[in-house]
Design a protein around this motif. Structure first.
Motif, short mmCIF file in Angstrom:
data_model
loop_
_atom_site.label_atom_id
_atom_site.label_comp_id
_atom_site.label_asym_id
_atom_site.label_seq_id
_atom_site.Cartn_x
_atom_site.Cartn_y
_atom_site.Cartn_z
N THR A 275 7.64 7.24 10.78
CA THR A 275 6.58 6.57 10.01
C THR A 275 5.22 7.14 10.39
O THR A 275 4.38 7.41 9.53
CB THR A 275 6.62 5.05 10.30
OG1 THR A 275 7.89 4.55 9.91
CG2 THR A 275 5.52 4.31 9.57
N THR B 114 0.86 -1.20 0.00
CA THR B 114 0.00 0.00 0.00
C THR B 114 0.89 1.24 0.00
O THR B 114 2.08 1.15 -0.24
CB THR B 114 -0.92 -0.03 1.24
OG1 THR B 114 -0.11 -0.32 2.37
CG2 THR B 114 -1.99 -1.08 1.09
N GLY B 115 0.30 2.39 0.27
CA GLY B 115 1.05 3.65 0.21
C GLY B 115 0.83 4.29 -1.15
O GLY B 115 0.24 3.69 -2.05
N GLN B 116 1.32 5.51 -1.31
CA GLN B 116 1.12 6.24 -2.57
C GLN B 116 1.91 5.61 -3.72
O GLN B 116 1.51 5.68 -4.89
CB GLN B 116 1.53 7.70 -2.41
CG GLN B 116 0.47 8.57 -1.76
CD GLN B 116 -0.90 8.33 -2.37
OE1 GLN B 116 -1.11 8.57 -3.56
NE2 GLN B 116 -1.84 7.81 -1.58
N THR B 117 3.03 4.97 -3.40
CA THR B 117 3.94 4.52 -4.45
C THR B 117 3.30 3.56 -5.47
O THR B 117 3.47 3.77 -6.67
CB THR B 117 5.20 3.90 -3.81
OG1 THR B 117 5.72 4.86 -2.88
CG2 THR B 117 6.25 3.57 -4.85
N GLY C 166 7.11 -0.94 -1.29
CA GLY C 166 7.51 0.47 -1.25
C GLY C 166 8.63 0.56 -0.23
O GLY C 166 9.15 -0.46 0.24
N GLY D 90 9.70 2.99 3.33
CA GLY D 90 9.44 4.12 4.21
C GLY D 90 10.73 4.90 4.41
O GLY D 90 11.83 4.39 4.16
N GLY E 41 7.39 -3.22 4.08
CA GLY E 41 6.23 -3.56 4.88
C GLY E 41 6.25 -2.57 6.03
O GLY E 41 6.49 -1.38 5.83
N PHE E 42 6.05 -3.06 7.24
CA PHE E 42 6.27 -2.19 8.41
C PHE E 42 7.43 -2.73 9.24
O PHE E 42 7.42 -2.64 10.47
CB PHE E 42 4.99 -2.06 9.25
CG PHE E 42 4.10 -0.91 8.84
CD1 PHE E 42 4.61 0.36 8.61
CD2 PHE E 42 2.72 -1.09 8.73
CE1 PHE E 42 3.78 1.42 8.25
CE2 PHE E 42 1.88 -0.04 8.39
CZ PHE E 42 2.41 1.22 8.14
N TYR F 71 -5.86 -0.40 5.23
CA TYR F 71 -5.28 -0.88 3.99
C TYR F 71 -6.29 -1.74 3.22
O TYR F 71 -6.16 -1.91 2.01
CB TYR F 71 -3.97 -1.63 4.28
CG TYR F 71 -2.82 -0.68 4.62
CD1 TYR F 71 -2.89 0.67 4.31
CD2 TYR F 71 -1.67 -1.16 5.23
CE1 TYR F 71 -1.84 1.53 4.61
CE2 TYR F 71 -0.61 -0.29 5.53
CZ TYR F 71 -0.70 1.04 5.21
OH TYR F 71 0.34 1.89 5.50
N LEU G 85 1.09 -6.88 2.52
CA LEU G 85 2.21 -6.84 3.45
C LEU G 85 1.79 -6.55 4.89
O LEU G 85 2.36 -7.11 5.82
CB LEU G 85 3.17 -5.70 3.06
CG LEU G 85 4.12 -5.91 1.92
CD1 LEU G 85 4.70 -4.56 1.51
CD2 LEU G 85 5.24 -6.85 2.36
N ASP G 86 0.83 -5.63 5.05
CA ASP G 86 0.65 -5.11 6.40
C ASP G 86 -0.71 -4.43 6.58
O ASP G 86 -1.44 -4.19 5.61
CB ASP G 86 1.79 -4.14 6.75
CG ASP G 86 2.07 -3.13 5.65
OD1 ASP G 86 1.20 -2.92 4.78
OD2 ASP G 86 3.16 -2.53 5.64
C1 GLP Z 1 3.67 2.55 4.63
C2 GLP Z 1 3.50 1.11 4.17
C3 GLP Z 1 4.71 0.65 3.40
C4 GLP Z 1 5.03 1.68 2.33
C5 GLP Z 1 5.37 3.00 2.98
C6 GLP Z 1 5.72 4.10 1.99
O1 GLP Z 1 4.48 2.63 5.73
N1 GLP Z 1 3.26 0.19 5.23
O2 GLP Z 1 4.46 -0.64 2.85
O3 GLP Z 1 6.09 1.23 1.55
O4 GLP Z 1 4.23 3.41 3.69
O5 GLP Z 1 4.58 4.81 1.65
P1 GLP Z 1 4.46 5.73 0.37
O6 GLP Z 1 4.46 4.79 -0.80
O7 GLP Z 1 3.16 6.43 0.53
O8 GLP Z 1 5.64 6.62 0.36
#
Ligand code: GLP
Length: 244
Positions: free
Chosen positions: A164, A37-40, A135, A137, A143-144, A81, A67-68
């Motif tokens: 985070t 998840t996340g914007q990426t 992605g 962080g 993941g986390f 998520y 992932l999480d």
């Molecule tokens: C969260 C998710 C990660 C993700 C990260 C980066 O923490 N658990 O899996 O990689 O955000 O987020 P973004 O893609 O929004 O920068």
């Protein structure tokens, strides 16, 4: 691999996923996807939805493991998520609901340990992930798996890093509303995937991408553990790659 922008990079990732789905389906097998998840990954999912609508890409033979998930988290909450995945992918393709796996943020504390073992077992029973999308962080988490995570860690309850939680504060309308914990696949779980793609865009990610790629492997930057595997690709735009 460095791409001019996130759109061309995301197309490359989506097409790789589609190739895996089609190849597995031609053999009458399931494709097992590890999703992030996340914007990426948003544009990756948008491209997969487009391919479903315009090119007949079917998700009938697809099993997914996310992932999480934040803990605690209600799946109906906008920040979950589960909501994210429905909004960006699952509501728009023909995946079978029973093939979707996302860590459950509603468990009681004493149920989590067994649940996490079961999550691991489900991944193994499905045959392991054909591909895992990641992605990163700004703490270097995948993941986390925050700094300090062990390379052989499994699915478990973790405490989120302060940075985070700050980065998530916009979605939650303030850092004080961001959960302090999450359930995440471990780094060992991620390594069960036969292929791993870590995605990063924008200047904001450039310093952590430099550390993940160039620093010695250590729990200080969990993404450095990806250096252990031959089957990992970093898919970057020029901004994220700008400090390499
Ligand atoms: C969260 C998710 C990660 C993700 C990260 C980066 O923490 N658990 O899996 O990689 O955000 O987020 P973004 O893609 O929004 O920068």
């Amino acid at each position: 691999k460095v791409f001019p922008d996130k759109f061309s990079a995301s197309k490359r990732v989506a097409h790789r996923i589609a190739d895996i789905i089609n190849f597995k389906s031609s053999k009458g097998e399931n494709a097992v996807l590890g999703l992030a998840t996340g914007q990426t990954p948003v544009e990756v999912y948008a491209e997969l939805v487009r391919m479903h609508r315009e090119e007949g890409l079917s998700f009938k033979n697809v099993i997914t493991f996310n992932l999480d998930e934040y803990y605690p988290m209600n799946p109906t909450s906008a920040q979950s998520y589960v909501a994210f995945m429905k909004h960006h992918l699952f509501d728009h393709v023909d995946i079978r609901p029973e093939n979707i796996n996302i860590p459950d943020g509603t468990l009681n504390k004493d149920e989590i340990h067994d649940y996490c073992l079961k999550y691991e077992n489900r991944i193994t029973e499905a045959g392991g992930m054909d591909i895992q999308i990641l992605g990163i962080g700004r703490t270097g988490h995948i993941g986390f798996n925050e700094p300090g995570s062990a390379p052989n860690s499994g699915t478990r309850l973790v405490t989120l890093d302060d940075l985070t939680r700050s980065d998530a504060s916009r979605e939650f309308g303030g850092k004080e509303n961001v959960p302090t914990k999450a359930i995440t696949m471990g780094i060992g779980t991620i390594f069960k995937a036969r292929e791993i793609m870590l995605l990063a865009w924008n200047k904001k990610k450039a310093p952590i991408i430099k550390r993940a790629v160039e620093e010695k492997m250590s729990g200080d930057v969990p993404a450095t553990y990806l250096q252990m595997s031959e089957n990992v690709e970093f898919i970057l735009d020029e901004d994220a790659a700008s400090e390499l």
